[in-house]
Design an enzyme around this catalytic site. Structure first.
Site, short mmCIF file in Angstrom:
data_model
loop_
_atom_site.label_atom_id
_atom_site.label_comp_id
_atom_site.label_asym_id
_atom_site.label_seq_id
_atom_site.Cartn_x
_atom_site.Cartn_y
_atom_site.Cartn_z
N HIS A 191 28.94 -17.37 10.67
CA HIS A 191 28.98 -17.14 12.20
C HIS A 191 30.09 -17.97 12.70
O HIS A 191 29.94 -19.15 12.49
CB HIS A 191 27.69 -17.34 12.99
N ALA A 248 42.02 2.65 -8.75
CA ALA A 248 42.61 1.52 -9.66
C ALA A 248 41.74 0.68 -9.94
O ALA A 248 41.74 0.40 -11.27
CB ALA A 248 43.88 0.90 -8.71
N GLY A 263 45.44 18.45 3.88
CA GLY A 263 44.16 17.71 3.02
C GLY A 263 43.93 16.59 3.92
O GLY A 263 44.87 15.57 4.22
N LYS A 272 49.76 0.61 1.92
CA LYS A 272 49.22 -0.38 2.52
C LYS A 272 50.39 -1.17 3.21
O LYS A 272 50.05 -1.79 4.37
CB LYS A 272 48.37 -1.70 1.58
#
Length: 591
Positions: free
Chosen positions: A565, A440, A307, A181
């Protein structure tokens, strides 16, 4: 004392339910968790589980009766027990506790399950003092399942030890979720630089370079902060820490080097390791795994990714954003094949536009190294030439140190029941090592459940059906529940709702108007079967979907809520509305 069975409240508007069928009859033995009966309201039907064990003493309302919510419909108790209220009128209200529970359910809140009456909420005070080397619970492995289990056990008053051979936090903190990340945030920043001029931001220079030393060092600092935090939490909860590989023995002792400790129960949270394939050339030093590519301090010009699952796609995107020519090779007919097919195809289009080359329905048969370069020979006759290759075909359970145990396995994974207990009583195995959900956050829940079952006895099950999953690409991908393909296979006719980010105000304002939300629902009761998102903040929004599904809200009930919104999550609301043909910002559905 007999336990009341009441008509539950399945939704905010439900006032009564019909008993379809009793699965148990008066006088039959009932175990906690057994299906007692099937009931139906105007919006959904469900099977009601027994919340305690005993004998079904009395059925107050037989099949076919329509019963107001919270009313008593039966009793469970001990053999020979007389139900004093059995002759009471059919309109007798349930107990105050039952009424409160029903009200909580109706409000969309989960009702905490109390431990059995003979189970303490904590380890009993005044228990025999344990020897110095003796523990109520020994946790082997300090990853998400392990450290969660250790801390939860300590919170409940158990004397806990944890054994970890390297760093706390497991694959997630050290080699997986967190490191990737940090790199993916870099990719997002680079995407922002590319669109800056179009937003009126004139940079002094459009030239940039990637300093991999700083990139790796920053990643390491994030990892160290989190792993140190886990160690600190364990110490704060007075968990005894042992460093080294733990060998677990059948007598529930664990040996770490020259030290042996004894446990009344053992929690095996040894996690997983990179899966490998046995093909010629796979052992080349230029072939990396997801464990070691994150420490690469020099960028290759080209990278072949073996992969196209979550790890391969995430890391492939990272290096593509750094200017590396990336080719993804996937054996299935699409990337991230566990995700919904429409989402998968949409992501493939977006990644291709970003410069990634994606080859599906292709496997690597051989790898040849020559002149510091690799040639990957595919089983369809094609060849891919690259400076480096990444092997990312998944993970398998890590069983080192468990060889002395005669555990029952399923396809190389430790077999556990819903309580996370293995085939050996008193030994539990939550997390990746059981292969049920190799995520996780699923490991967190399984570890927590295992610890509570050690302390209380087997009273809590790990419910993983609505575990969210995400791919942290740009845009993100996320899902909860089952795909459209799986839903049609299981239920036949289903309802589909979709809404696009292309018309969402915040997405347009953020230059992130790509992707859509897709909802799969049951056609009869509008039960939500799956939610699939590709778009901005998908990994955050999917948690709302998980909560909705865990609490069994129907599409109709969800549409009673209001979404703020301008937000990305308005698209989620619109997709739910589209299930019923009520999406304001979609064109009318064709009849």
């Amino acid at each position: 004392m007999a336990v009341e069975i009441i008509m539950p409240k399945l939704g905010v508007d439900m006032s009564e339910g019909e008993i379809i069928e009793w699965k148990k009859q008066e006088g039959e033995s009932v175990q906690e968790g057994d299906i007692l009966l099937e009931i139906m309201s105007d919006k959904t039907n469900m099977e009601l589980e027994a919340e305690s064990s005993g004998i079904l003493l009395k059925i107050v309302h037989p099949a076919g009766d329509t019963v107001p919510v919270t009313e008593i419909i039966g009793y469970i108790g001990a053999q020979g027990e007389v139900v004093e209220t059995a002759a009471a009128s059919a309109s007798e209200p349930a107990s105050e506790v039952a009424q409160v529970s029903a009200d909580l359910q109706a409000a969309g809140l989960q009702v905490p399950k109390a431990p059995k009456s003979d189970q303490p909420t904590q380890v009993a005070a005044g228990k025999p003092e344990l020897a110095e080397d003796e523990y109520d619970m020994i946790v082997v492995g300090g990853g998400p399942a392990g450290y969660y289990a250790a801390i939860r056990g300590a919170q409940l008053g158990a004397k806990v030890a944890i054994v970890e051979k390297s760093e706390f936090g497991g694959t997630c903190l050290n080699k997986g979720c967190i490191p990737t990340k940090t790199y993916l945030k870099n990719a997002e920043i680079l995407d922002g630089l590319k669109i800056a001029a179009g937003r009126g931001i004139n940079l002094a220079s459009t030239n940039y370079s990637i300093d991999m030393d700083k990139t790796v060092d920053f990643k390491n600092s994030v990892v160290k902060t989190l792993t140190s935090g886990v160690r600190g939490l364990l110490k704060a909860n007075k968990v005894a820490i042992f460093n080294g590989l733990g060998t677990v023995n059948p007598d529930k002792t664990v040996t770490i080097g020259s030290t042996t400790i004894r446990g009344h129960s053992i929690i095996l949270a040894t996690g997983s390791k990179v899966s490998r394939i046995n093909i010629p050339g796979i052992n080349s030093s230029l072939v990396m795994t997801s464990d070691d590519i994150l420490d690469l301090r020099e960028l290759p010009k080209s990278l072949a990714v073996m992969g196209g699952g979550v790890v391969g796609i995430e890391l492939g995107l990272v290096f593509a954003s750094y200017g590396v020519q990336v080719t993804v090779i996937e054996m299935a007919n699409r990337i991230i094949p566990a995700m919904d097919q429409e989402v998968s195809k949409e992501l493939e289009k977006i990644l291709t536009k970003k410069g990634m080359i994606i080859k599906t329905q292709a496997g690597v048969a051989e790898i040849v190294e020559a002149n510091n370069q690799l040639t990957l020979k595919l089983n369809d006759g094609q060849e891919v030439v690259a400076d480096r290759a990444l092997l990312s075909i998944g993970r398998v359970p890590q069983l080192n140190g468990l060889e002395n145990l005669n555990l029952e396995l399923e396809r190389g994974r430790i077999k556990v029941n819903d309580y996370q207990e293995t085939s050996v009583p008193g030994i539990y195995a939550p997390g990746d090592v059981n292969g049920r959900r190799m995520l996780a956050h699923a490991a967190y829940r399984m570890g927590e459940v295992a610890a509570e079952n050690v302390v209380w006895g087997n009273v809590r099950k790990a419910h993983l059906d609505y575990t969210p999953a995400a791919v942290y690409t740009h845009p993100e991908v996320a899902m909860c529940g089952i795909t459209e393909e799986a839903a049609r296979q299981k239920y036949g006719n289903v309802l589909i709702g979709k809404a696009s980010f292309t018309g969402n105000g915040r997405a347009l304002a953020s230059n992130e108007a790509q992707g859509f939300v897709k909802v799969v629902a049951d056609s009869k009761y509008h039960e939500i079967l799956g939610v699939h998102i590709i778009g901005p903040s998908a990994a955050e929004m999917i948690n709302e979907a998980s909560t909705i599904m865990e609490n069994e809200l129907t599409v109709d009930e969800l549409l009673l809520s209001i979404h703020g919104h301008p937000t990305f999550s308005e698209v989620l609301y619109e997709a739910f509305a589209d299930v019923l043909g009520e999406a304001i910002h979609n064109p009318p559905k064709r009849k």
